[in-house]
Design a protein around this motif. Sequence first.
Motif, PDB file in Angstrom:
ATOM      1  N   ILE A 229       0.839  -1.197   0.000  1.00 25.74           N
ATOM      2  CA  ILE A 229       0.000   0.000   0.000  1.00 25.74           C
ATOM      3  C   ILE A 229       0.875   1.248   0.000  1.00 25.74           C
ATOM      4  O   ILE A 229       0.603   2.216  -0.731  1.00 25.74           O
ATOM      5  CB  ILE A 229      -0.945  -0.011   1.219  1.00 25.74           C
ATOM      6  CG1 ILE A 229      -1.931  -1.173   1.121  1.00 25.74           C
ATOM      7  CG2 ILE A 229      -1.696   1.310   1.324  1.00 25.74           C
ATOM      8  CD1 ILE A 229      -2.780  -1.354   2.361  1.00 25.74           C
ATOM      9  N   ALA A 230       1.939   1.235   0.813  1.00 21.13           N
ATOM     10  CA  ALA A 230       2.830   2.387   0.879  1.00 21.13           C
ATOM     11  C   ALA A 230       3.514   2.640  -0.462  1.00 21.13           C
ATOM     12  O   ALA A 230       3.574   3.782  -0.937  1.00 21.13           O
ATOM     13  CB  ALA A 230       3.876   2.164   1.975  1.00 21.13           C
ATOM     14  N   VAL A 231       4.019   1.586  -1.074  1.00 22.70           N
ATOM     15  CA  VAL A 231       4.690   1.730  -2.373  1.00 22.70           C
ATOM     16  C   VAL A 231       3.711   2.254  -3.422  1.00 22.70           C
ATOM     17  O   VAL A 231       4.054   3.110  -4.253  1.00 22.70           O
ATOM     18  CB  VAL A 231       5.301   0.381  -2.801  1.00 22.70           C
ATOM     19  CG1 VAL A 231       5.788   0.448  -4.237  1.00 22.70           C
ATOM     20  CG2 VAL A 231       6.445  -0.001  -1.870  1.00 22.70           C
ATOM     21  N   THR A 232       2.498   1.755  -3.398  1.00 23.33           N
ATOM     22  CA  THR A 232       1.484   2.216  -4.355  1.00 23.33           C
ATOM     23  C   THR A 232       1.169   3.690  -4.153  1.00 23.33           C
ATOM     24  O   THR A 232       1.025   4.452  -5.117  1.00 23.33           O
ATOM     25  CB  THR A 232       0.205   1.379  -4.209  1.00 23.33           C
ATOM     26  OG1 THR A 232       0.517   0.007  -4.408  1.00 23.33           O
ATOM     27  CG2 THR A 232      -0.831   1.804  -5.229  1.00 23.33           C
ATOM     28  N   GLN A 233       1.055   4.118  -2.900  1.00 19.02           N
ATOM     29  CA  GLN A 233       0.774   5.531  -2.631  1.00 19.02           C
ATOM     30  C   GLN A 233       1.904   6.426  -3.115  1.00 19.02           C
ATOM     31  O   GLN A 233       1.661   7.500  -3.691  1.00 19.02           O
ATOM     32  CB  GLN A 233       0.540   5.744  -1.137  1.00 19.02           C
ATOM     33  CG  GLN A 233      -0.772   5.184  -0.624  1.00 19.02           C
ATOM     34  CD  GLN A 233      -1.024   5.560   0.822  1.00 19.02           C
ATOM     35  OE1 GLN A 233      -0.210   6.235   1.453  1.00 19.02           O
ATOM     36  NE2 GLN A 233      -2.150   5.117   1.360  1.00 19.02           N
ATOM     37  N   VAL A 234       3.139   5.996  -2.905  1.00 23.22           N
ATOM     38  CA  VAL A 234       4.284   6.788  -3.363  1.00 23.22           C
ATOM     39  C   VAL A 234       4.298   6.881  -4.881  1.00 23.22           C
ATOM     40  O   VAL A 234       4.566   7.949  -5.458  1.00 23.22           O
ATOM     41  CB  VAL A 234       5.591   6.174  -2.839  1.00 23.22           C
ATOM     42  CG1 VAL A 234       6.800   6.867  -3.467  1.00 23.22           C
ATOM     43  CG2 VAL A 234       5.656   6.272  -1.322  1.00 23.22           C
ATOM     44  N   ARG A 235       3.972   5.793  -5.544  1.00 20.61           N
ATOM     45  CA  ARG A 235       4.016   5.767  -7.004  1.00 20.61           C
ATOM     46  C   ARG A 235       2.884   6.586  -7.632  1.00 20.61           C
ATOM     47  O   ARG A 235       3.080   7.262  -8.645  1.00 20.61           O
ATOM     48  CB  ARG A 235       3.951   4.321  -7.491  1.00 20.61           C
ATOM     49  CG  ARG A 235       4.101   4.190  -9.006  1.00 20.61           C
ATOM     50  CD  ARG A 235       4.253   2.755  -9.436  1.00 20.61           C
ATOM     51  NE  ARG A 235       3.089   1.956  -9.091  1.00 20.61           N
ATOM     52  CZ  ARG A 235       3.083   0.973  -8.217  1.00 20.61           C
ATOM     53  NH1 ARG A 235       4.189   0.683  -7.549  1.00 20.61           N
ATOM     54  NH2 ARG A 235       1.991   0.287  -7.969  1.00 20.61           N
ATOM     55  N   ARG A 236       1.695   6.553  -7.021  1.00 21.28           N
ATOM     56  CA  ARG A 236       0.532   7.205  -7.621  1.00 21.28           C
ATOM     57  C   ARG A 236       0.376   8.660  -7.219  1.00 21.28           C
ATOM     58  O   ARG A 236      -0.444   9.374  -7.785  1.00 21.28           O
ATOM     59  CB  ARG A 236      -0.735   6.439  -7.241  1.00 21.28           C
ATOM     60  CG  ARG A 236      -0.819   5.063  -7.860  1.00 21.28           C
ATOM     61  CD  ARG A 236      -2.152   4.413  -7.537  1.00 21.28           C
ATOM     62  NE  ARG A 236      -2.293   3.129  -8.186  1.00 21.28           N
ATOM     63  CZ  ARG A 236      -3.367   2.350  -8.050  1.00 21.28           C
ATOM     64  NH1 ARG A 236      -4.379   2.750  -7.299  1.00 21.28           N
ATOM     65  NH2 ARG A 236      -3.415   1.181  -8.670  1.00 21.28           N
ATOM     66  N   GLY A 237       1.131   9.115  -6.233  1.00 21.54           N
ATOM     67  CA  GLY A 237       0.994  10.492  -5.788  1.00 21.54           C
ATOM     68  C   GLY A 237      -0.124  10.641  -4.777  1.00 21.54           C
ATOM     69  O   GLY A 237      -0.840   9.698  -4.451  1.00 21.54           O
ATOM     70  N   GLY A 238      -0.278  11.859  -4.263  1.00 21.40           N
ATOM     71  CA  GLY A 238      -1.309  12.111  -3.272  1.00 21.40           C
ATOM     72  C   GLY A 238      -0.716  12.294  -1.884  1.00 21.40           C
ATOM     73  O   GLY A 238       0.472  12.641  -1.719  1.00 21.40           O
ATOM     74  N   GLU A 239      -1.530  12.043  -0.860  1.00 20.69           N
ATOM     75  CA  GLU A 239      -1.117  12.280   0.513  1.00 20.69           C
ATOM     76  C   GLU A 239       0.097  11.440   0.897  1.00 20.69           C
ATOM     77  O   GLU A 239       1.022  11.932   1.547  1.00 20.69           O
ATOM     78  CB  GLU A 239      -2.284  11.971   1.452  1.00 20.69           C
ATOM     79  CG  GLU A 239      -1.979  12.188   2.918  1.00 20.69           C
ATOM     80  CD  GLU A 239      -3.148  11.817   3.813  1.00 20.69           C
ATOM     81  OE1 GLU A 239      -2.943  11.698   5.039  1.00 20.69           O
ATOM     82  OE2 GLU A 239      -4.256  11.630   3.278  1.00 20.69           O
ATOM     83  N   GLY A 240       0.106  10.163   0.511  1.00 22.40           N
ATOM     84  CA  GLY A 240       1.238   9.302   0.844  1.00 22.40           C
ATOM     85  C   GLY A 240       2.522   9.759   0.191  1.00 22.40           C
ATOM     86  O   GLY A 240       3.589   9.755   0.815  1.00 22.40           O
ATOM     87  N   ALA A 241       2.445  10.166  -1.076  1.00 23.36           N
ATOM     88  CA  ALA A 241       3.631  10.649  -1.776  1.00 23.36           C
ATOM     89  C   ALA A 241       4.137  11.951  -1.163  1.00 23.36           C
ATOM     90  O   ALA A 241       5.358  12.178  -1.071  1.00 23.36           O
ATOM     91  CB  ALA A 241       3.317  10.843  -3.258  1.00 23.36           C
ATOM     92  N   ASP A 242       3.231  12.819  -0.732  1.00 22.70           N
ATOM     93  CA  ASP A 242       3.641  14.074  -0.092  1.00 22.70           C
ATOM     94  C   ASP A 242       4.362  13.795   1.220  1.00 22.70           C
ATOM     95  O   ASP A 242       5.380  14.438   1.537  1.00 22.70           O
ATOM     96  CB  ASP A 242       2.418  14.952   0.163  1.00 22.70           C
ATOM     97  CG  ASP A 242       1.770  15.426  -1.134  1.00 22.70           C
ATOM     98  OD1 ASP A 242       2.447  15.383  -2.174  1.00 22.70           O
ATOM     99  OD2 ASP A 242       0.578  15.811  -1.098  1.00 22.70           O
ATOM    100  N   TYR A 243       3.849  12.843   1.993  1.00 21.34           N
ATOM    101  CA  TYR A 243       4.490  12.488   3.261  1.00 21.34           C
ATOM    102  C   TYR A 243       5.870  11.887   2.999  1.00 21.34           C
ATOM    103  O   TYR A 243       6.835  12.192   3.714  1.00 21.34           O
ATOM    104  CB  TYR A 243       3.608  11.510   4.029  1.00 21.34           C
ATOM    105  CG  TYR A 243       4.175  11.083   5.356  1.00 21.34           C
ATOM    106  CD1 TYR A 243       4.045  11.884   6.483  1.00 21.34           C
ATOM    107  CD2 TYR A 243       4.844   9.859   5.488  1.00 21.34           C
ATOM    108  CE1 TYR A 243       4.569  11.488   7.717  1.00 21.34           C
ATOM    109  CE2 TYR A 243       5.373   9.464   6.709  1.00 21.34           C
ATOM    110  CZ  TYR A 243       5.222  10.276   7.813  1.00 21.34           C
ATOM    111  OH  TYR A 243       5.747   9.887   9.017  1.00 21.34           O
ATOM    112  N   PHE A 244       5.974  11.048   1.974  1.00 20.35           N
ATOM    113  CA  PHE A 244       7.245  10.437   1.608  1.00 20.35           C
ATOM    114  C   PHE A 244       8.258  11.517   1.226  1.00 20.35           C
ATOM    115  O   PHE A 244       9.417  11.484   1.681  1.00 20.35           O
ATOM    116  CB  PHE A 244       7.025   9.470   0.453  1.00 20.35           C
ATOM    117  CG  PHE A 244       8.263   8.794  -0.055  1.00 20.35           C
ATOM    118  CD1 PHE A 244       8.826   7.721   0.622  1.00 20.35           C
ATOM    119  CD2 PHE A 244       8.883   9.231  -1.217  1.00 20.35           C
ATOM    120  CE1 PHE A 244       9.974   7.095   0.155  1.00 20.35           C
ATOM    121  CE2 PHE A 244      10.027   8.608  -1.692  1.00 20.35           C
ATOM    122  CZ  PHE A 244      10.567   7.542  -1.001  1.00 20.35           C
TER     123      PHE A 244
END
Length: 353
Positions: free
Chosen positions: A287-302
Amino acid sequence: MHVVGIDGHKKTHTLVAVDPLGRRVSEVTVAATPAGHAQAIKWFTQFGRVLLAIEDCRHLTRRFEADLLVAGHEVVRVHTRLMAGARRSARERGKSDPIDAEAVARVALREPDLPRASLAGPARDVKLLADHRRRLVRSRTAAANKLRWFLHEIDPELPVPSRGLRRLCVFDALAAALADHAGVVVEIARDLVVECRRLTEQINALEARLRKLVEVLAPSLLAIPGCGVLSAAVLIGETAGANRFKSKDAYARFTGTAPIPVWSSNKIRVRLNRGGNRAINHALHMIAVTQVRRGGEGADYFAKQLARGKTPKEAVRLLRRRISDRVFRALLADEGAAQPTTAPSDLPVRLAA
């Protein structure tokens, strides 16, 4: 209140009752049958209200746990690693069923937050289906790897798309291409094509069934970016009830996303937790890797963690912990909104995963 420790086996269960000070009061061994379970329940009722502690070997004790819960008793599970210290500190040396049962009881006396057994609901169905699908995928992978070598031997120019041996149209094309060849290798290749196709149809059917279950059980979980049906199924099945965890921090320790303290004196340090439930940990990582790849809140936190000097691995670990907390809240919300669906006839034989 007395505590009854239970050491379970395939043919027999040994029960040892200890008083509140941990002194052995009585013991009995019963058959691992419904009649033996009834005998055990009748035996420990002589002590009044008791806490039942059972060694966490659910493949051996699942039916016994269910019979105890249906009878209205409180049952806690003791992990086998907790018993080692209790055995070493006991006055009686050696290892036997009564010694193990007594160790289980003494662990239950000193540990107030042991996981409690409960009757199963739809979450166990999700776990069983997800585990069965995983086994089928492994079998298909082994058959597909062997098939590729045979296809290369038969015709090196035969086109086989990357990751194509999971699509029904590719199996149809391979069956048509192999019809023009003869020999033992071709016969085996045809059998492998049939086997891969059969496994793919079973896997697709299980995924469709899981999708229907997960969409009903965990809409909040599916709303988390990057969490698909299969990841949600793993989280539901392996968690087996988020309400059994007292906090998000306890859940993080269970998932292996909470770091382990390794410090002394004034310098506080932690290290990576390589324990916990690895199936859930892997689902959270995806889930974390997907969020980083797709952008959004998870990518911003990363990106924010990288700007603070964290390495990419460290940033993903921090994001994984953040997702663990969100998953815990989502599971609690879904469980609070769900209605019990366990049929009364299922109660004696079904337990939570």
